[in-house]
Motif scaffolding. Sequence first.
Motif, PDB file in Angstrom:
ATOM      1  N   SER A 185      33.499  34.018  48.368  1.00 44.04           N
ATOM      2  CA  SER A 185      34.529  35.010  48.690  1.00 44.04           C
ATOM      3  C   SER A 185      35.726  34.386  49.386  1.00 44.04           C
ATOM      4  O   SER A 185      36.815  34.968  49.402  1.00 44.04           O
ATOM      5  CB  SER A 185      33.942  36.093  49.595  1.00 44.04           C
ATOM      6  N   ALA A 222      30.666  41.924  48.397  1.00 47.24           N
ATOM      7  CA  ALA A 222      31.739  42.907  48.554  1.00 47.24           C
ATOM      8  C   ALA A 222      32.188  42.985  50.009  1.00 47.24           C
ATOM      9  O   ALA A 222      33.398  43.046  50.296  1.00 47.24           O
ATOM     10  CB  ALA A 222      31.269  44.267  48.067  1.00 47.24           C
ATOM     11  N   ARG A 245      34.353  39.953  50.872  1.00 49.01           N
ATOM     12  CA  ARG A 245      35.711  40.014  50.319  1.00 49.01           C
ATOM     13  C   ARG A 245      36.602  40.935  51.145  1.00 49.01           C
ATOM     14  O   ARG A 245      37.773  40.633  51.405  1.00 49.01           O
ATOM     15  CB  ARG A 245      35.667  40.475  48.858  1.00 49.01           C
ATOM     16  N   ALA A 246      36.053  42.062  51.571  1.00 45.47           N
ATOM     17  CA  ALA A 246      36.825  42.980  52.409  1.00 45.47           C
ATOM     18  C   ALA A 246      37.141  42.361  53.766  1.00 45.47           C
ATOM     19  O   ALA A 246      38.244  42.534  54.303  1.00 45.47           O
ATOM     20  CB  ALA A 246      36.070  44.292  52.581  1.00 45.47           C
ATOM     21  N   GLU A 256      33.457  47.465  48.143  1.00 46.95           N
ATOM     22  CA  GLU A 256      34.460  46.655  48.831  1.00 46.95           C
ATOM     23  C   GLU A 256      35.615  47.500  49.345  1.00 46.95           C
ATOM     24  O   GLU A 256      36.089  47.309  50.470  1.00 46.95           O
ATOM     25  CB  GLU A 256      34.977  45.580  47.878  1.00 46.95           C
TER      26      GLU A 256
END
Length: 374
Positions: free
Chosen positions: A124, A96, A99-100, A326
Motif C-alpha cells: 500500500s 484497504a 491505503r486509507a 477503504e
Amino acid sequence: MTTVSGPPRAVADYARLARDVLPAAAWDFVSGGSGTELSLTANRQALDSLYLIPRMLRDVARISTATRLAGTAAALPLAVAPMAYHSLVHPDGEAATARAAKAAGVPFTVAMLSGTPIEQVAASGAELWFQLYWLRDRGATAELVMRAEAAGCRAIVLTVDVPRLGRRLRDHRNNFALPEHVYAAHFRGEAAVGAQRSRDGGSAVATHTTEMFDPALSWRDIEWLRQRTKLPLIVKGILAREDAVLAVRSGVDAIVVSNHGGRQLDGAVPAIRVLPEIRATVADEVEVLVDGGIRSGTDVLKALAAGADGVLLGRPILYGLAVSGEAGVAAVLALLRAELETDLALAGCRSLAEAARLTTCELPNPSGRTSASS
C-alpha cells in the motif's frame, strides 16, 4: 435501531451503520468488552467528563496538525491501532485500511493476528508499524520482528496487557469462531486457523490465543526484544506509573497508556484518567500515546491537553471499513481531521504544542450519558 439520514456526519454515525451491516456475532466481537463491560463504558464516560478551557484572541488563521510519532511522520497526532482480522468486517481487509491510512498521512499498525500478511499490506505504501503479542515460541516472535523489518515497518508495538485473553462474554455467549475465509495470515497450520473452530463451547478466539500467547512475559523480555531490533519500540497497555518507569528503564521509545479498549481487565481504569500522572512521571524521556474510547477530533484534543503526544484510533476504523471499505476508513479519518482542525481553532491553538498547554477540568457526566457509540 437509530437510522442515519443522509451522509454520515460523525464517527458515531459509522458505528450505527456498521451495526446494521455486520452479522450480530461479528459486531459483538468488534464492539464488545470484557466482563460486564465496566471499563468499556468508563472509557467514554471519562472522556465525556473531561472539559477544555479554551484560549481566545490567539490568531488561528493558520493551523498545523503535523507531528512525528515514534519517529514516523504523521499528518495528524494519530495512528491506526492494532486490531486483528480486518477481513472479518470487509473482504479487502487490512490492505484497504492501509491505503486509507496512507492517503490520510497517518501510521497504520499491522496486527500480529492480521488477516493479511505484512508483505501484502506494505504494498500500500503506508507508513507501517507492526504489533506483537509475546508468543510461547520465542523463535517465532523473533521471526515476526525480522519480517516486519524486512517489510519496511517503522516501529514495533508490543502489547503487554494480554497474559491471557479477557473474558469477553459476548463472544462466549455467541460461541464465536472466525469464518473460514478469515485466518491469522502470519502463521501456518493450526496456528493460522485455530480461531475458526470453537472447541470448548465458548470463544474460539480465546482458546486460540491462550494456546499461542506466553503468560510468562516480563520486563526481562522487553530488554531482550530491545536488543534484537533497531526499530523504535512501543509498549502498549501501561496504566500504572510504576510500569511507566520500568518501561523507560527498559529502553522503550514510547508507551501507549491503554486498558485495551475495555477488552482485558474489566474494572481497569480508563487511560485518560491516569494519562496526566504518567506524563508527569516520564516527562519527555519517552513519547506517550493513549487510546480507549477516542471517537472524535474533540477527544483527540482532550488527549493532547491531558498529556498525550498522540492517540491510537481503534474501533472507528473498523466501523468505517465495514460500511464502505477503504472509502469508509478514509471518511472516518477525514471527519476526525476536520473536527480536530476546527476544535484547535476554537480552543485558540495553532499547533499541537499549543494544544498540549491547554488546561482541562473534570465535571460530572450528566446521567452517565455517553456521547458516542461503542
